[in-house]
Each structure stands twice: as C-alpha cells, then as structure tokens.
Design a protein around this motif. Structure first.
Motif, short mmCIF file in Angstrom:
data_model
loop_
_atom_site.label_atom_id
_atom_site.label_comp_id
_atom_site.label_asym_id
_atom_site.label_seq_id
_atom_site.Cartn_x
_atom_site.Cartn_y
_atom_site.Cartn_z
N ARG A 54 6.44 14.77 -8.10
CA ARG A 54 7.68 14.61 -9.09
C ARG A 54 7.36 14.50 -10.65
N ALA A 55 6.35 13.81 -10.69
CA ALA A 55 5.76 13.63 -11.69
C ALA A 55 5.37 14.86 -12.78
N ALA A 56 4.56 15.86 -11.73
CA ALA A 56 4.34 17.07 -12.40
C ALA A 56 5.75 18.00 -12.65
N ARG A 57 6.57 17.93 -11.97
CA ARG A 57 8.03 18.63 -12.21
C ARG A 57 8.59 17.97 -13.39
N ASP A 58 8.74 16.57 -13.48
CA ASP A 58 9.18 16.14 -14.70
C ASP A 58 8.46 16.12 -15.95
N LYS A 59 7.07 16.58 -15.96
CA LYS A 59 6.53 16.79 -17.09
C LYS A 59 6.51 18.38 -17.61
N ALA A 60 6.72 19.03 -16.53
CA ALA A 60 6.98 20.48 -16.80
C ALA A 60 8.28 20.83 -17.36
N ALA A 61 9.35 19.82 -16.83
CA ALA A 61 10.85 19.98 -17.57
C ALA A 61 10.80 19.68 -18.88
N ALA A 62 10.03 18.38 -18.98
CA ALA A 62 10.15 17.91 -20.51
C ALA A 62 9.46 18.82 -21.66
N ALA A 63 8.30 19.69 -20.84
CA ALA A 63 7.79 20.36 -21.82
C ALA A 63 8.75 21.52 -22.28
N THR A 64 9.39 22.01 -21.36
CA THR A 64 10.29 23.28 -21.44
C THR A 64 11.49 23.12 -22.12
N LYS A 65 12.15 21.83 -22.08
CA LYS A 65 13.34 21.36 -22.71
C LYS A 65 13.15 20.87 -24.17
N PRO A 66 14.03 21.66 -24.92
CA PRO A 66 13.98 21.48 -26.59
C PRO A 66 14.56 19.78 -26.70
N PRO A 67 13.73 19.28 -27.97
CA PRO A 67 14.07 17.70 -28.10
C PRO A 67 15.39 17.68 -28.66
N GLU A 105 0.78 -1.27 -0.12
CA GLU A 105 0.05 -0.15 0.22
C GLU A 105 0.81 1.30 -0.11
N VAL A 106 0.27 2.33 -0.90
CA VAL A 106 1.19 3.57 -0.98
C VAL A 106 0.61 4.59 0.22
N SER A 107 1.33 5.06 0.98
CA SER A 107 0.83 6.12 2.04
C SER A 107 0.56 7.31 1.29
N PRO A 108 -0.37 7.99 2.03
CA PRO A 108 -0.75 9.51 1.11
C PRO A 108 0.51 10.26 1.03
N GLU A 109 1.67 10.43 1.88
CA GLU A 109 2.38 11.20 1.72
C GLU A 109 3.45 10.62 0.53
N ALA A 110 3.66 9.63 0.27
CA ALA A 110 4.44 8.72 -0.82
C ALA A 110 3.54 9.26 -2.20
N ARG A 111 2.30 9.11 -2.20
CA ARG A 111 1.39 9.27 -3.27
C ARG A 111 1.64 10.83 -3.67
N LYS A 112 1.47 11.60 -2.57
CA LYS A 112 1.59 13.16 -2.83
C LYS A 112 3.01 13.47 -3.65
N GLN A 113 4.04 13.03 -2.86
CA GLN A 113 5.39 13.03 -3.43
C GLN A 113 5.75 12.43 -4.74
N ALA A 114 5.09 11.49 -5.12
CA ALA A 114 4.95 10.92 -6.46
C ALA A 114 4.44 11.97 -7.43
N GLU A 115 3.15 12.38 -7.16
CA GLU A 115 2.48 13.23 -7.87
C GLU A 115 3.15 14.60 -8.23
#
Length: 160
Positions: free
Chosen positions: A69-82, A57-67
C-alpha cells in the motif's frame, strides 16, 4: 567443536533469548496516570499487571500488505501533479538559491548616507535567510553576504 564450547554457545543463546522476552507491566499512579514499563516502582508493584504484547505484533501478511500500500501511494503521489499553490519537493529545494555576494560594494569614508542606508538594508536582506531561531547567523552567510555596519552612528537615526 569441543564440549565446553558447545555448552558456552548454548548458554549464550538461552541468556540472549531470555533477555528478549521482557515482561512489560501496566499500572495507574495516584494521579490517575497510566504507566507502561518493564520496571515498576516499589509502591505500584501490587497493582501492576503484565501486558500481553502479542496483540501489538504485526503479522508477516499485514506487514506485506502495508508495504504494498505504501509503494502504491508513493507511486501515485509521484505521478500526480501538485495541487494549486503546492510546491513539489524539488521545487521547494530550488526555491531558495544562495545569493551572490550582496551588497556588491562596501561603505567607505566618502559614502553618502542614502547609499549607506541602501547598502545596509541590502546587507540585512542578504543575512535574513541565514538567521537562526536564537538570533545567531549561520557561518555560510559570510561567504554570500557583505556585512555593512549600521549608518545610524554617522548619519543619525532614520526619521519618518
């Protein structure tokens, strides 16, 4: 609410929570394969052991951290040129544009063999992107491509 309705609701809640608390078992068959399921075949019931699902089971804190991190990675991928030679999702979808109806002319009884072969090749090239893995042709191909029959019957096979 009357008393029978309250009892009915209470029993319904107990039954529904009991069905959510399914016990999962782990066992090894005679071939050495490990199985995990809530249903154990009769011959493995003695060797089957319950699995503690709480460890997965994933704790609410671990779930929040993962979400986050995913949002940061998605934002970084959107600003980074291919990278060199890598297509962006927009470029990949824009890479294939349906052709206009090709070839634009059809074969008639007066078409010479060289023209017929050229038109036939254009037709094959047009239908190419619409071919399926099993050899079929997607219906939308006929909106964009002109079907030209093979010139081999009239002109004979192409000689090298």
């Amino acid at each position: 609410m009357n008393r029978p309705t309250v009892y009915f609701l209470a029993i319904g809640l107990l039954v529904s929570s009991a069905t959510l608390a399914t016990v999962v078992y782990r066992w090894v068959d005679e071939d050495g394969r490990t199985h995990v399921s809530d249903v154990v075949p009769e011959k493995y019931r003695r060797s089957a052991r319950p699995v503690d699902l709480g460890a997965y089971e994933v704790s609410p804190e671990a779930r929040k951290q993962a979400e986050e991190r995913a949002a940061r990675d998605k934002a970084a991928a959107a600003t980074k040129p291919p990278a060199q030679g890598q297509k962006t999702p927009q470029a990949a979808s824009a890479a294939f544009t349906p052709p206009s109806r090709r070839p634009s002319q059809t074969v008639t009884s007066t078409t010479d063999c060289a023209t017929w072969r050229r038109l036939y090749q254009e037709s094959l090239d047009c239908f190419g992107p619409y071919r399926t893995t099993r050899g079929g042709i997607k219906p939308e191909a006929f909106d964009n491509c002109t079907l030209i029959p093979s010139p081999d019957e009239k002109c004979g096979p192409l000689r090298d």
